[in-house]
Design a protein around this motif. Structure first.
Motif, mmCIF file in Angstrom:
data_model
loop_
_atom_site.group_PDB
_atom_site.id
_atom_site.type_symbol
_atom_site.label_atom_id
_atom_site.label_comp_id
_atom_site.label_asym_id
_atom_site.label_seq_id
_atom_site.Cartn_x
_atom_site.Cartn_y
_atom_site.Cartn_z
ATOM 1 N N MET A 1 0.845 -0.920 0.041
ATOM 2 C CA MET A 1 0.040 -0.011 -0.198
ATOM 3 C C MET A 1 0.871 1.124 0.102
ATOM 4 N N ASP A 2 0.525 2.336 -0.754
ATOM 5 C CA ASP A 2 1.022 3.440 -0.980
ATOM 6 C C ASP A 2 1.053 4.187 0.476
ATOM 7 N N SER A 3 2.111 5.215 0.656
ATOM 8 C CA SER A 3 2.033 5.847 1.832
ATOM 9 C C SER A 3 1.125 7.292 1.444
ATOM 10 N N PHE A 4 0.938 7.694 2.606
ATOM 11 C CA PHE A 4 -0.108 8.992 2.506
ATOM 12 C C PHE A 4 0.917 10.240 2.761
ATOM 13 N N ILE A 5 0.589 11.293 2.352
ATOM 14 C CA ILE A 5 1.128 12.575 2.673
ATOM 15 C C ILE A 5 0.227 13.456 3.038
ATOM 16 N N THR A 6 0.376 14.680 3.908
ATOM 17 C CA THR A 6 -0.544 15.477 4.202
ATOM 18 C C THR A 6 -0.385 16.864 3.359
ATOM 19 N N ILE A 7 -1.432 17.458 2.834
ATOM 20 C CA ILE A 7 -1.048 18.679 2.099
ATOM 21 C C ILE A 7 -2.248 19.820 2.799
ATOM 22 N N ARG A 8 -1.775 20.752 2.967
ATOM 23 C CA ARG A 8 -2.608 21.922 3.525
ATOM 24 C C ARG A 8 -3.499 22.554 2.611
ATOM 25 N N ILE A 9 -4.708 22.287 2.722
ATOM 26 C CA ILE A 9 -5.803 23.229 2.200
ATOM 27 C C ILE A 9 -6.687 23.723 2.895
ATOM 28 N N LYS A 10 -7.290 24.910 2.484
ATOM 29 C CA LYS A 10 -8.331 25.510 3.311
ATOM 30 C C LYS A 10 -9.601 24.464 3.339
ATOM 31 N N ARG A 11 -10.359 24.806 4.573
ATOM 32 C CA ARG A 11 -11.277 23.720 4.882
ATOM 33 C C ARG A 11 -12.434 23.872 4.086
ATOM 34 N N ASP A 12 -12.825 25.307 3.151
ATOM 35 C CA ASP A 12 -13.920 25.190 2.385
ATOM 36 C C ASP A 12 -13.555 24.488 1.154
ATOM 37 N N THR A 13 -12.187 24.737 0.533
ATOM 38 C CA THR A 13 -11.690 24.164 -0.631
ATOM 39 C C THR A 13 -11.725 22.507 -0.236
ATOM 40 N N ALA A 14 -11.168 22.139 0.729
ATOM 41 C CA ALA A 14 -11.285 20.635 1.155
ATOM 42 C C ALA A 14 -12.718 20.058 0.866
ATOM 43 N N LYS A 15 -13.572 20.790 1.489
ATOM 44 C CA LYS A 15 -15.000 20.027 1.529
ATOM 45 C C LYS A 15 -15.782 20.014 0.242
ATOM 46 N N ARG A 16 -15.341 20.970 -0.479
ATOM 47 C CA ARG A 16 -15.632 21.099 -2.108
ATOM 48 C C ARG A 16 -15.084 20.178 -2.728
ATOM 49 N N PHE A 17 -13.807 19.620 -2.651
ATOM 50 C CA PHE A 17 -13.047 18.499 -3.264
ATOM 51 C C PHE A 17 -13.686 17.509 -2.758
ATOM 52 N N GLN A 18 -14.020 17.066 -1.700
ATOM 53 C CA GLN A 18 -14.589 15.951 -1.155
ATOM 54 C C GLN A 18 -15.827 15.678 -1.559
ATOM 55 N N GLU A 19 -16.827 16.524 -1.834
ATOM 56 C CA GLU A 19 -18.069 16.432 -2.218
ATOM 57 C C GLU A 19 -17.892 16.021 -3.769
ATOM 58 N N PHE A 20 -16.959 16.666 -4.423
ATOM 59 C CA PHE A 20 -16.950 16.522 -5.887
ATOM 60 C C PHE A 20 -16.215 15.038 -6.120
ATOM 61 N N SER A 21 -15.172 14.565 -5.249
ATOM 62 C CA SER A 21 -14.692 13.315 -5.204
ATOM 63 C C SER A 21 -15.571 12.364 -5.060
ATOM 64 N N ARG A 22 -16.453 12.411 -4.110
ATOM 65 C CA ARG A 22 -17.467 11.403 -3.498
ATOM 66 C C ARG A 22 -18.383 11.135 -4.700
ATOM 67 N N THR A 23 -18.844 12.335 -5.434
ATOM 68 C CA THR A 23 -19.943 11.876 -6.472
ATOM 69 C C THR A 23 -19.343 11.472 -7.832
ATOM 70 N N HIS A 24 -17.995 11.811 -8.123
ATOM 71 C CA HIS A 24 -17.535 11.228 -9.406
ATOM 72 C C HIS A 24 -16.520 10.091 -9.224
ATOM 73 N N THR A 29 -7.895 10.345 -3.825
ATOM 74 C CA THR A 29 -6.583 9.922 -4.605
ATOM 75 C C THR A 29 -7.006 9.979 -6.070
ATOM 76 N N GLU A 30 -8.011 8.962 -6.260
ATOM 77 C CA GLU A 30 -8.180 8.750 -7.691
ATOM 78 C C GLU A 30 -8.753 9.964 -8.207
ATOM 79 N N ALA A 31 -9.693 10.789 -7.641
ATOM 80 C CA ALA A 31 -10.158 12.205 -8.345
ATOM 81 C C ALA A 31 -9.057 12.919 -8.446
ATOM 82 N N MET A 32 -8.137 13.115 -7.572
ATOM 83 C CA MET A 32 -7.025 13.933 -7.981
ATOM 84 C C MET A 32 -5.943 13.691 -8.794
ATOM 85 N N ALA A 33 -5.752 12.442 -9.178
ATOM 86 C CA ALA A 33 -4.754 11.873 -10.276
ATOM 87 C C ALA A 33 -5.683 12.148 -11.432
#
Length: 133
Positions: A1-24, A29-33
């Motif tokens: 299994m690949d290791s994880f790294i932390t990235i600092r993202i503002k809370r509002d942007t992180a929530k938007r990304f999580q919602e987008f990622s869950r729907t698509h 990780t797959e969404a970002m790639a």
């Protein structure tokens, strides 16, 4: 299994990304790639604008439609002018050249007079014969 790294993202942007990622996608990780691959393969920047979107086209539809109608009317007018000034006269000339009319058999003027005299003589003879009886 690949290791994880932390990235600092503002809370509002992180929530938007999580919602987008869950729907698509199945994972974040797959969404970002996939998003990174999209920009890399298409050689575009996420900051570029692609031109008018559907919303802006809908707003400007009346202006665009009016301009298109004006252009179409201009094209129609040009085509009609070409038909009147070039196509129809040329076609008429070509048709007159290719029409094969048979020459009319005109009788000579002398023959016509001779026939009339001949007809007149025979008629008078018949009339004279009736008077004698």
């Amino acid at each position: 299994m690949d290791s994880f790294i932390t990235i600092r993202i503002k809370r509002d942007t992180a929530k938007r990304f999580q919602e987008f990622s869950r729907t698509h996608f199945k994972s974040h990780t797959e969404a970002m790639a996939t998003m990174l691959d999209f920009f890399l393969y298409n050689e575009i920047s996420p900051k570029e604008k692609f031109g008018p979107s559907g919303r802006t086209i809908a707003v400007n539809l009346n202006t665009v439609e009016t301009n298109l109608l004006k252009r179409m009317n201009a094209i129609i007018a040009i085509q009609r002018d070409i038909e009147k000034t070039q196509t129809k006269p040329t076609m008429a000339m070509l048709e007159s050249l290719f029409q094969a009319e048979e020459p009319k058999n005109k009788s000579l003027i002398l023959e016509k007079k001779f026939r009339e005299e001949k007809k007149g003589d025979s008629f008078e003879e018949k009339r004279n014969t009736t008077k004698e009886l």
